[in-house]
Scaffold this motif. Sequence first.
Motif, PDB file in Angstrom:
ATOM      1  N   ALA A  70       0.862  -1.198   0.000  1.00 17.28           N
ATOM      2  CA  ALA A  70       0.000   0.000   0.000  1.00 17.28           C
ATOM      3  C   ALA A  70       0.891   1.238   0.000  1.00 17.28           C
ATOM      4  N   LYS A  94      -4.600  -0.866  -5.718  1.00 15.69           N
ATOM      5  CA  LYS A  94      -4.806  -0.393  -7.096  1.00 15.69           C
ATOM      6  C   LYS A  94      -4.011   0.884  -7.335  1.00 15.69           C
ATOM      7  N   PRO A  95      -3.586   1.187  -8.553  1.00 16.85           N
ATOM      8  CA  PRO A  95      -3.530   0.285  -9.689  1.00 16.85           C
ATOM      9  C   PRO A  95      -2.363  -0.684  -9.529  1.00 16.85           C
ATOM     10  N   GLY A 120      -6.023  -4.656  -5.545  1.00 16.15           N
ATOM     11  CA  GLY A 120      -7.109  -4.152  -4.700  1.00 16.15           C
ATOM     12  C   GLY A 120      -8.168  -3.362  -5.445  1.00 16.15           C
ATOM     13  N   THR A 122     -11.207  -2.786  -4.883  1.00 14.10           N
ATOM     14  CA  THR A 122     -12.100  -2.950  -3.728  1.00 14.10           C
ATOM     15  C   THR A 122     -13.586  -2.912  -4.065  1.00 14.10           C
TER      16      THR A 122
END
Length: 336
Positions: A70, A94-95, A120, A122
């Motif tokens: 992250a 993401k991305p 992710g 989400t």
Amino acid sequence: MLQVGVIGCGYWGPNLIRNFQLLNRSNVMRVADLDMRRLKHMKALYPTIDTCTNYMDIINDPDIDIVAVATPVKTHHRFALEALTAGKHVFVEKPLAASVAECEDLIEIARQNQRKLMVGHTFLFTAAVRKMKEIIDSGELGEIYYINSQRLNLGLFQQDINVIWDLAPHDISIILHLLGQEPLSVSAIGSSHINPSIEDVAVLTLKFSESLLAFIQTSWLDPDKIRRMTVVGSKKMMVYDDVQPTEKIRIYDKSVEKPEHYDTFAEFQYSYKYGDIIIPKITGDEPLRTELRHFVDCIENDEQPLCDGNSGLRVVKILEASQQSLAEGSSHISLR
Ligand SMILES: NC(=O)c1ccc[n+]([C@@H]2O[C@H](COP(=O)([O-])OP(=O)(O)OC[C@H]3O[C@@H](n4cnc5c(N)ncnc54)[C@H](O)[C@@H]3O)[C@@H](O)[C@H]2O)c1
């Protein structure tokens, strides 16, 4: 119990830590960040979690099964690549990465090492998007004519990526999931107001066929927080408003039926259908919890994640083409 290492605990990383901790099949062992204040804060919240400033302490730990990334987008490829090479399963926010070539590289390394790679996206794990997919697949809306998505708010300005790379991955991943197909081409228009080299307002047009288009409007400069997607079909129309706390989806029994013959404008008006508005009941867990549970399930059962490397690649392909379109004065970039 799968042991997890999280790289990056700025704004979003703590949500990954909290949700991995809440699943009863994963445990966060270690968290890495360059910022000591963030690490201290994590230690205060979770005294049992180790903290480190060098992410290699996570990559090199043989007890860690999953690495979750992250951090800023430009670092995703390096961290994910090293983690996959070290034999970890990898979850990347993401991305997936900063280019198509980087995504392809990660997919290949994951395949060679037989490790799970998930991105992710989400929103695919929200009850609302799942409901929308169910409604579209049932044919209730008829033929889909277009999708219009708006993701607008004031800030959070990013230093390394523009508003398209920051916000549009959500809309693109939702639209590809809902339609189950990839666009033929994309064009983008945008402008910069705060940082002269980073677009803070942009609109993408995705062309899926002569009759199916999707529009995505993104902004860091809007006074209101807007997260709204309209799906217009030949039989009905659907609006998804993610800002609404409960009634997130509305299905409008509205359509236009072209009369075979009409002599007056009034007769033509009669062919508009105004029916009921239905608000389907939707309930669900925190999407991120559902998403991480899915990842853990896929590892345990050796299944392919819904948002695997290829899903991440499809989104980045559109982001990269949008960037090219911006650079070429909004030209249409073919994706085939
Ligand atoms: N799924 C979602 O809804 C969602 C929401 C927000 C952000 N994100 C994604 O999460 C990622 C992070 O975004 P953010 O808003 O938390 O950013 P952020 O800037 O708040 O946090 C990033 C953190 O990474 C740390 N970092 C940077 N380089 C590092 C390194 N070499 N080693 C260790 N740590 C390092 C920074 O110190 C910072 O604390 C991005 O990919 C973003 O797109 C996803």
